[in-house]
Scaffold this motif. Sequence first.
Motif, mmCIF file in Angstrom:
data_model
loop_
_atom_site.group_PDB
_atom_site.id
_atom_site.type_symbol
_atom_site.label_atom_id
_atom_site.label_comp_id
_atom_site.label_asym_id
_atom_site.label_seq_id
_atom_site.Cartn_x
_atom_site.Cartn_y
_atom_site.Cartn_z
ATOM 1 N N PHE A 174 0.788 -1.241 0.156
ATOM 2 C CA PHE A 174 -0.018 -0.017 -0.102
ATOM 3 C C PHE A 174 0.888 1.519 -0.091
ATOM 4 O O PHE A 174 0.363 2.353 -0.082
ATOM 5 N N CYS A 175 2.009 1.140 0.303
ATOM 6 C CA CYS A 175 3.054 2.322 0.478
ATOM 7 C C CYS A 175 3.974 2.533 -0.678
ATOM 8 O O CYS A 175 4.123 3.532 -1.409
ATOM 9 N N ALA A 176 4.820 1.415 -0.813
ATOM 10 C CA ALA A 176 5.799 1.468 -1.792
ATOM 11 C C ALA A 176 5.421 1.500 -3.280
ATOM 12 O O ALA A 176 5.965 1.822 -4.185
ATOM 13 N N THR A 177 3.844 1.115 -3.574
ATOM 14 C CA THR A 177 3.502 1.188 -4.727
ATOM 15 C C THR A 177 2.789 2.389 -5.165
ATOM 16 O O THR A 177 2.159 2.358 -6.380
ATOM 17 N N TYR A 209 1.714 5.398 -6.967
ATOM 18 C CA TYR A 209 2.083 5.954 -8.566
ATOM 19 C C TYR A 209 2.911 7.117 -8.434
ATOM 20 O O TYR A 209 3.851 7.137 -9.212
ATOM 21 N N VAL A 210 2.968 8.058 -7.813
ATOM 22 C CA VAL A 210 3.599 9.174 -7.929
ATOM 23 C C VAL A 210 4.983 9.143 -7.385
ATOM 24 O O VAL A 210 5.766 9.579 -7.818
ATOM 25 N N THR A 211 5.218 8.284 -6.148
ATOM 26 C CA THR A 211 6.618 8.251 -5.633
ATOM 27 C C THR A 211 7.382 7.133 -5.973
ATOM 28 O O THR A 211 8.307 6.601 -5.380
ATOM 29 N N SER A 212 7.008 6.142 -6.993
ATOM 30 C CA SER A 212 7.628 4.934 -7.111
ATOM 31 C C SER A 212 7.893 5.115 -8.803
ATOM 32 O O SER A 212 7.235 5.745 -9.472
#
Length: 354
Positions: free
Chosen positions: A276-279, A281-284
């Motif tokens: 839920f966090c690493a995926t 859109y903006v920051t990966s």
Amino acid sequence: MASNTKYYDNLTVSSSPHLVTSLDTTRTMLYVVAALLPAAAMSVLYFGIPAVIMIAVCMICSAFFEWAYEKLLNKPNTVRDGSALVTGLILALNLPANLTHLDGIEYPIFMPILICIIGSFVAIVVVKQLFGGMGRNFANPAIVGRITLFLSFTSYMSTWPTTRFQKAALDAVTSATPLGYLADGDLTYCPSLKDMFLGNIGGAMGETCVIAILIGAIFLIAMKIISPIIPVCFVGTVFIFAFLYYAIGGSPEGMSPLYMACFHVCAGGVMFGAVFCATDYVTSPIMPLGKVLFGIGCGLVTMIIRLFCSYPEGVSFAILFMNIMTPLLDGFAQDRFYGISKRKKEAAKAAAEK
């Protein structure tokens, strides 16, 4: 000519990409909320009313701060796209379910509410809106909100309530997390892998139940909201790193390297953070190679912090670190994909020969 002119006047000229799909931001956020519901439901089951209160406060405050900021600066209102609500929900699930108890002292209810308000403000206003709003933030807002709260309210953020089922067995208000037991060097009273898989452990209320997180992950992958590359690389790196570390250096008494590898995957925020966090859109990264490197990097940094630093958990800091590295990873992946690196080498070689 008149008919042709009328025909061309009806055309809309715009830059790419040109996508025809029913999947917009609002629907995407609804899917993410739906995927988070199993974890949220299990947090309520295990921790009761405090979980409900904290989820509600974080979501309401996140939506309010986004509306207020955009209203104050006369910007278009984006509350309806649901991104602020998702940020609030993820932030809430990254917090302890009951922050009113610390070292046997019961604190007033306004403390957890105040903490939720501060975390929501940092996530929405400081990390998201001050950098330009949706799609322009350099890091995951909920992760930065959680780290800010951890650094500002360390005692509260490292005091974990027992679940309803643990209270009957332990007769205690708070308990250590599995990673806390490991850091203390005593796994005697550590919950079993079964308890960690089902969520009957201390920890942030949304990250304890692995099966609920897996249900959400399967849903998001099936709906093509996220790619499985980052979660698989993240979790796989944690598993392999832990297995090799304990296989080479030795495991705690009575524990096999395979058990310790599963332990590190199920304990803490690895599963929740990977899905839920690493995926985000903006920051990966966008490119597949970038996603692979991003997931591996998250896993490596997490395990380095867990095994070689004084802090027993490392998921949030690992994701934040890799968020900062995302532009570099995407640039590297694009160069490899389009052959730019090869052409640069050939040009440099040709220039050297001259």
